[in-house]
Design an enzyme around this catalytic site. Structure first.
Site, short mmCIF file in Angstrom:
data_model
loop_
_atom_site.label_atom_id
_atom_site.label_comp_id
_atom_site.label_asym_id
_atom_site.label_seq_id
_atom_site.Cartn_x
_atom_site.Cartn_y
_atom_site.Cartn_z
N LYS A 8 0.83 -1.13 0.12
CA LYS A 8 0.11 -0.08 -0.04
C LYS A 8 0.94 1.02 -0.08
CE LYS A 8 1.07 1.10 4.50
NZ LYS A 8 1.79 2.51 4.85
N ALA A 93 10.14 0.42 3.75
CA ALA A 93 9.71 1.41 2.76
C ALA A 93 8.59 2.11 2.96
CB ALA A 93 9.68 0.50 1.48
N GLY A 94 7.82 1.93 4.05
CA GLY A 94 6.60 2.75 4.19
C GLY A 94 5.61 1.99 3.19
N GLY A 96 4.06 -1.31 3.98
CA GLY A 96 3.23 -2.06 4.63
C GLY A 96 3.41 -3.56 4.33
N SER A 99 3.06 -6.04 7.29
CA SER A 99 1.50 -6.18 7.66
C SER A 99 0.78 -6.88 6.67
CB SER A 99 0.91 -4.70 8.04
OG SER A 99 1.81 -4.11 8.92
N ASP A 132 -1.39 -1.15 11.18
CA ASP A 132 -2.08 -1.37 9.79
C ASP A 132 -2.38 -2.67 9.06
OD1 ASP A 132 0.48 -1.76 9.33
OD2 ASP A 132 1.03 -0.53 7.74
#
Length: 267
Positions: A8, A93-94, A96, A99, A132
């Site tokens: 995401k 990397a941000g 997710g 998650s 998340d």
């Protein structure tokens, strides 16, 4: 049984205030993109985990898939499984990726062993594994708020655009990112701003982490600038970084040599 957890991006991220429990209240938009891992489970004599592709740091017992197995094992008579994860989503990397793997793993267990869990119950389990994780159960665009673990569905479809993601060879720790942010209330919520035409996002939608992260990591700032130079309508760092995405009207002619790092096209 195999599934393909996807990444995401965060479109905008406002850090609003520090909470008494040490976390932060924030708001952001989660939007799924087409960068995927591959996750497989098969019955086995004992629980095991193996991976291929990108190297996964940390101990196996701390992997969110293993934690997810033990979480469900408390409530269901699960037999042992062999877990194989092929890691393709960039780590740290941000995006997710971890998650997503955890949430898709819960879905896999539910389907493979016919546990009868509906989305709400799977969301409840996922929420225990990370802020998340629960997003990836329904895997549709949401406005995320509070700690980033409360969601409100939104209507957002970027399928008419081309999303390009660049992953610089830089590591940004979550602690570093939050350490450089000064929480502040917002005048206009992202819930309203995301309804603006994409062509206006550049003037209105920001990521609070960029100020300090760009100062400490000029390469990331340079990637964002290069995406705009290549014709991006909107570009931003995702989450606390280090990846940066650009939204284009048409697929741009970008080369790895332009950035010196990995490029993912048509996400």
């Amino acid at each position: 049984m195999i599934s393909f957890p996807n990444a995401k991006i965060n479109i905008g991220l406002n850090v609003i205030e520090r909470r008494p429990d040490g976390y932060h209240n924030l708001e952001t938009i989660f939007y799924p993109i087409k960068i995927n891992d591959a996750l497989e489970i098969i019955k086995a004599d004992k629980l095991s985990f193996e991976s291929s592709g990108l190297e996964i740091p940390g101990r196996v017992e701390d992997n969110l898939c293993i934690k997810g197995y033990h979480l469900l094992k408390k409530h269901f008579d699960l037999p042992p499984v062999k877990i194989h994860l092929h890691k393709h989503i960039p780590i740290g990397a941000g995006l997710g990726g971890g998650s997503a793997d955890a949430a898709f793993f819960i879905r896999l267990l539910n389907d493979y062993f016919s546990l009868g869990l509906n989305d709400d119950r799977m969301i409840g389990y996922s929420r225990q594994l990370g802020a998340d994780c629960a997003f990836f159960i329904k895997n549709k665009p949401v406005f995320a708020f509070d700690k980033g673990d409360e969601f409100e569905p939104i209507k957002l479809d970027l399928s008419a655009y081309k999303i390009v993601l660049v992953m610089p060879p830089v590591h940004v720790s979550t602690g570093e990112a939050y350490g450089g942010v000064k929480p502040a209330p917002v005048k206009t919520s992202l819930m309203e701003l995301i309804q603006l035409p994409v062509t206006e996002w550049k003037q209105h939608i920001k990521n609070d982490f960029e100020i300090s992260v760009f100062k400490n990591h000029p390469m990331i700032r340079g990637v964002k600038a290069a995406l705009y130079e290549a014709g991006a309508i909107y570009a931003s760092m995702s989450g606390s970084g280090a990846s940066v995405f650009g939204i284009f009207s048409e697929t741009p002619d970008l080369k790895i040599s332009d950035f010196g790092c990995s490029i993912f096209r048509n996400c």
